[in-house]
Design a protein around this motif. Sequence first.
Motif, PDB file in Angstrom:
ATOM      1  N   MET A 191       0.772  -1.090   0.175  1.00 21.40           N
ATOM      2  CA  MET A 191       0.025   0.095   0.035  1.00 21.40           C
ATOM      3  C   MET A 191       0.704   1.232  -0.014  1.00 21.40           C
ATOM      4  SD  MET A 191      -2.768   1.245   2.680  1.00 21.40           S
ATOM      5  CE  MET A 191      -3.646  -0.134   2.939  1.00 21.40           C
ATOM      6  N   ASN A 192       0.615   2.050  -0.843  1.00 21.90           N
ATOM      7  CA  ASN A 192       1.371   3.523  -0.999  1.00 21.90           C
ATOM      8  C   ASN A 192       0.731   4.585   0.052  1.00 21.90           C
ATOM      9  OD1 ASN A 192       2.590   5.885  -1.709  1.00 21.90           O
ATOM     10  ND2 ASN A 192       3.022   5.177  -3.798  1.00 21.90           N
ATOM     11  N   ASN A 193       1.048   4.517   0.901  1.00 26.10           N
ATOM     12  CA  ASN A 193       0.487   5.375   2.127  1.00 26.10           C
ATOM     13  C   ASN A 193       0.478   6.736   1.658  1.00 26.10           C
ATOM     14  OD1 ASN A 193      -0.536   3.462   3.696  1.00 26.10           O
ATOM     15  ND2 ASN A 193       1.066   3.146   5.143  1.00 26.10           N
ATOM     16  N   GLY A 194       1.740   7.150   1.156  1.00 19.16           N
ATOM     17  CA  GLY A 194       2.002   8.669   1.005  1.00 19.16           C
ATOM     18  C   GLY A 194       1.142   9.141  -0.110  1.00 19.16           C
ATOM     19  N   LEU A 233      -6.100  12.120   0.288  1.00 17.21           N
ATOM     20  CA  LEU A 233      -7.050  12.560   1.452  1.00 17.21           C
ATOM     21  C   LEU A 233      -6.840  14.067   1.675  1.00 17.21           C
ATOM     22  CD1 LEU A 233      -6.377   9.432   3.722  1.00 17.21           C
ATOM     23  CD2 LEU A 233      -8.576  10.226   2.574  1.00 17.21           C
ATOM     24  N   GLU A 234      -5.585  14.592   1.583  1.00 14.59           N
ATOM     25  CA  GLU A 234      -5.418  15.850   1.612  1.00 14.59           C
ATOM     26  C   GLU A 234      -6.444  16.809   0.709  1.00 14.59           C
ATOM     27  OE1 GLU A 234      -1.370  16.749   1.260  1.00 14.59           O
ATOM     28  OE2 GLU A 234      -0.899  15.713   3.348  1.00 14.59           O
ATOM     29  N   ARG A 235      -6.435  16.265  -0.670  1.00 12.15           N
ATOM     30  CA  ARG A 235      -6.977  16.672  -1.790  1.00 12.15           C
ATOM     31  C   ARG A 235      -8.864  16.769  -1.395  1.00 12.15           C
ATOM     32  NH1 ARG A 235      -2.385  16.887  -2.965  1.00 12.15           N
ATOM     33  NH2 ARG A 235      -1.615  17.331  -4.894  1.00 12.15           N
ATOM     34  N   ILE A 236      -9.025  15.760  -0.867  1.00 10.50           N
ATOM     35  CA  ILE A 236     -10.349  15.560  -0.294  1.00 10.50           C
ATOM     36  C   ILE A 236     -10.862  16.608   0.683  1.00 10.50           C
ATOM     37  CG2 ILE A 236     -12.276  14.013   0.659  1.00 10.50           C
ATOM     38  CD1 ILE A 236     -10.830  11.813  -0.646  1.00 10.50           C
ATOM     39  N   GLU A 237     -10.013  16.621   1.780  1.00  7.11           N
ATOM     40  CA  GLU A 237     -10.120  17.612   2.855  1.00  7.11           C
ATOM     41  C   GLU A 237     -10.377  18.968   2.267  1.00  7.11           C
ATOM     42  OE1 GLU A 237     -10.553  18.484   6.605  1.00  7.11           O
ATOM     43  OE2 GLU A 237     -10.627  16.524   5.875  1.00  7.11           O
ATOM     44  N   SER A 238      -9.558  19.607   1.239  1.00 11.62           N
ATOM     45  CA  SER A 238      -9.721  21.023   0.909  1.00 11.62           C
ATOM     46  C   SER A 238     -10.777  21.050  -0.288  1.00 11.62           C
ATOM     47  CB  SER A 238      -8.441  21.173   0.422  1.00 11.62           C
ATOM     48  OG  SER A 238      -8.003  20.476  -0.743  1.00 11.62           O
ATOM     49  N   ALA A 239     -11.594  19.986  -0.729  1.00  7.79           N
ATOM     50  CA  ALA A 239     -12.376  20.322  -1.648  1.00  7.79           C
ATOM     51  C   ALA A 239     -13.763  20.468  -1.231  1.00  7.79           C
ATOM     52  CB  ALA A 239     -12.327  18.976  -2.768  1.00  7.79           C
ATOM     53  N   PHE A 278     -15.723  21.546 -11.057  1.00 10.29           N
ATOM     54  CA  PHE A 278     -15.338  20.873  -9.664  1.00 10.29           C
ATOM     55  C   PHE A 278     -14.035  21.166  -8.986  1.00 10.29           C
ATOM     56  CE2 PHE A 278     -18.308  18.415 -12.480  1.00 10.29           C
ATOM     57  CZ  PHE A 278     -19.297  18.082 -11.493  1.00 10.29           C
ATOM     58  N   ASP A 279     -13.786  21.271  -7.825  1.00  5.30           N
ATOM     59  CA  ASP A 279     -12.820  21.377  -7.163  1.00  5.30           C
ATOM     60  C   ASP A 279     -11.809  20.235  -7.250  1.00  5.30           C
ATOM     61  OD1 ASP A 279     -13.648  23.888  -5.962  1.00  5.30           O
ATOM     62  OD2 ASP A 279     -14.840  22.663  -4.350  1.00  5.30           O
ATOM     63  N   LEU A 280     -12.403  19.096  -7.453  1.00  2.24           N
ATOM     64  CA  LEU A 280     -11.612  17.885  -7.396  1.00  2.24           C
ATOM     65  C   LEU A 280     -12.363  16.743  -8.245  1.00  2.24           C
ATOM     66  CD1 LEU A 280      -9.196  15.891  -6.241  1.00  2.24           C
ATOM     67  CD2 LEU A 280     -10.610  15.592  -4.269  1.00  2.24           C
ATOM     68  N   GLY A 281     -11.717  15.889  -8.980  1.00  2.00           N
ATOM     69  CA  GLY A 281     -12.412  15.064  -9.770  1.00  2.00           C
ATOM     70  C   GLY A 281     -11.746  13.485  -9.569  1.00  2.00           C
ATOM     71  N   PHE A 282     -12.298  12.490  -9.761  1.00  2.00           N
ATOM     72  CA  PHE A 282     -11.625  11.279  -9.428  1.00  2.00           C
ATOM     73  C   PHE A 282     -12.126  10.394 -10.903  1.00  2.00           C
ATOM     74  CE2 PHE A 282     -11.981  12.081  -5.200  1.00  2.00           C
ATOM     75  CZ  PHE A 282     -10.590  11.585  -4.650  1.00  2.00           C
ATOM     76  N   LEU A 283     -11.071   9.785 -11.490  1.00  2.00           N
ATOM     77  CA  LEU A 283     -11.657   8.888 -12.596  1.00  2.00           C
ATOM     78  C   LEU A 283     -11.103   7.478 -12.286  1.00  2.00           C
ATOM     79  CD1 LEU A 283     -12.812   8.147 -15.434  1.00  2.00           C
ATOM     80  CD2 LEU A 283     -10.569   8.914 -16.585  1.00  2.00           C
ATOM     81  N   LEU A 284     -11.968   6.591 -12.191  1.00  2.00           N
ATOM     82  CA  LEU A 284     -11.617   5.217 -11.535  1.00  2.00           C
ATOM     83  C   LEU A 284     -11.787   4.255 -12.560  1.00  2.00           C
ATOM     84  CD1 LEU A 284     -14.355   5.622  -8.372  1.00  2.00           C
ATOM     85  CD2 LEU A 284     -11.906   6.524  -8.777  1.00  2.00           C
ATOM     86  N   ILE A 290     -10.298   2.069  -3.301  1.00  2.00           N
ATOM     87  CA  ILE A 290     -11.183   2.771  -2.678  1.00  2.00           C
ATOM     88  C   ILE A 290     -11.348   2.460  -1.164  1.00  2.00           C
ATOM     89  CG2 ILE A 290     -13.605   3.752  -2.361  1.00  2.00           C
ATOM     90  CD1 ILE A 290     -11.902   4.537  -5.014  1.00  2.00           C
ATOM     91  N   TYR A 291     -11.438   1.269  -0.913  1.00  2.00           N
ATOM     92  CA  TYR A 291     -11.260   0.816   0.482  1.00  2.00           C
ATOM     93  C   TYR A 291     -10.142   1.251   1.233  1.00  2.00           C
ATOM     94  CZ  TYR A 291     -11.248  -2.589   4.464  1.00  2.00           C
ATOM     95  OH  TYR A 291     -11.210  -3.116   5.954  1.00  2.00           O
ATOM     96  N   ARG A 292      -9.083   1.065   0.789  1.00  2.00           N
ATOM     97  CA  ARG A 292      -7.706   1.426   1.397  1.00  2.00           C
ATOM     98  C   ARG A 292      -7.795   3.109   1.823  1.00  2.00           C
ATOM     99  NH1 ARG A 292      -3.436  -1.123  -2.860  1.00  2.00           N
ATOM    100  NH2 ARG A 292      -3.999  -3.405  -2.752  1.00  2.00           N
ATOM    101  N   VAL A 293      -8.343   3.694   0.856  1.00  2.00           N
ATOM    102  CA  VAL A 293      -8.336   5.261   0.885  1.00  2.00           C
ATOM    103  C   VAL A 293      -9.279   5.589   2.208  1.00  2.00           C
ATOM    104  CG1 VAL A 293      -8.984   7.345   0.042  1.00  2.00           C
ATOM    105  CG2 VAL A 293      -7.777   5.823  -1.454  1.00  2.00           C
ATOM    106  N   LEU A 294     -10.348   4.908   2.199  1.00  2.00           N
ATOM    107  CA  LEU A 294     -11.460   5.011   3.300  1.00  2.00           C
ATOM    108  C   LEU A 294     -10.903   4.913   4.457  1.00  2.00           C
ATOM    109  CD1 LEU A 294     -14.643   4.487   1.265  1.00  2.00           C
ATOM    110  CD2 LEU A 294     -13.636   6.449   1.682  1.00  2.00           C
ATOM    111  N   LYS A 295     -10.057   3.647   4.605  1.00  2.00           N
ATOM    112  CA  LYS A 295      -9.771   3.040   5.782  1.00  2.00           C
ATOM    113  C   LYS A 295      -8.442   4.105   6.442  1.00  2.00           C
ATOM    114  CE  LYS A 295     -10.743  -0.456   7.634  1.00  2.00           C
ATOM    115  NZ  LYS A 295     -11.507  -0.640   8.664  1.00  2.00           N
ATOM    116  N   GLU A 296      -7.446   4.414   5.534  1.00  2.00           N
ATOM    117  CA  GLU A 296      -6.467   5.277   5.758  1.00  2.00           C
ATOM    118  C   GLU A 296      -7.017   6.486   6.303  1.00  2.00           C
ATOM    119  OE1 GLU A 296      -2.465   6.399   6.368  1.00  2.00           O
ATOM    120  OE2 GLU A 296      -3.441   4.490   6.032  1.00  2.00           O
ATOM    121  N   GLY A 297      -8.221   7.199   5.903  1.00  2.00           N
ATOM    122  CA  GLY A 297      -8.656   8.186   6.344  1.00  2.00           C
ATOM    123  C   GLY A 297      -9.359   8.162   7.458  1.00  2.00           C
TER     124      GLY A 297
END
Length: 323
Positions: free
Chosen positions: A1-4, A10-16, A80-86, A134-141
């Motif tokens: 897992m690339n925590n960095g 997560l920082e982008r989500i926080e500011s969006a 949009f302040d932020l976009g995700f393409l999955l 997506i699960y990893r991102v949510l768990k890390e946050g």
Amino acid sequence: MNNGTIRAILERIESARRILVASHSSPDGDAIASTLALANALREMGREVVAFNADPVPQTLQFLPGAASLVHDLRDVAPFDLGFLLDAGELRRAEAPLKELCATLINIDHHPYSEPFGEINYVDEKASATGALIYRVLKEGGHPISPDVALCVYTAILSDTGSFRYSNADSEAFRIAADMVEQGGINPWDVAGGLYESQDEKRLRLLALALATLQVSACGKFASLTLTDEMMRRTGASHEHTDGFVNYPRSIRGVEVAILFRQIGPDAYKVGFRSKGRVDVGALARQLGGGGHHNAAGAEVQGALEEVRASVFSRLQIGSATD
């Protein structure tokens, strides 16, 4: 897992405040379920979220929470302040001007050779599904996994691992699925019922016509089904009804690679590949201008059906000989 990388996301989500979540056109289970998992979680965080796909949600995935809110047109929308393409592999597969609409675009994907189109590219080709990322991102946050999010994450992984039958069904996939059942309250039968026990009659009538086209190579290693425009017209079916058809020839004893030829124009075919592991169909698809994984890939090929079929079978024979 690339925590960095995850922390940067997560920082982008926080500011969006206003966020777009999209995936590739002609979506499969992982694409839709991952989109809805992230969109539902972001809404729970208080963000203004638009979930987008260029194509409709397949009927078998309409039970997912938030499916009815997915939009299919981004004209006249505010930036949009932020976009995700999955789960897309390439930016063009979104079939929408995401770069122009989003101040920051993030790519989350598990396809090999995924195009680095994002400001942040979270790509792990070893992951069982984009839903696992997506699960990893949510768990890390530290975001609590709600039942709505859990249902989507579980469905993404179940779908992309072929109900845990494919080689990408690794220990993480099972751990996440267990967590969704234990913590998210998921009933596996309800998900299986939605995916596999609610088929449209048109799909079975189309499958009957497709199975009649079964061809197996002389060596017994390759088998194909074909779908034509005329078959679609006769049954009233659409391309979403063809999902999973390629698995039928793959189930034949001795077959290593299955192919589905689906007509998309007068002399154009979408070619889907599924491998049991010995043959890298992702490499073959890239030769044809497409892409995908080692065991699942696809491409669009121009030409008459017999020409396309002969070209594909010839490449498979060469590829398997050198594999």
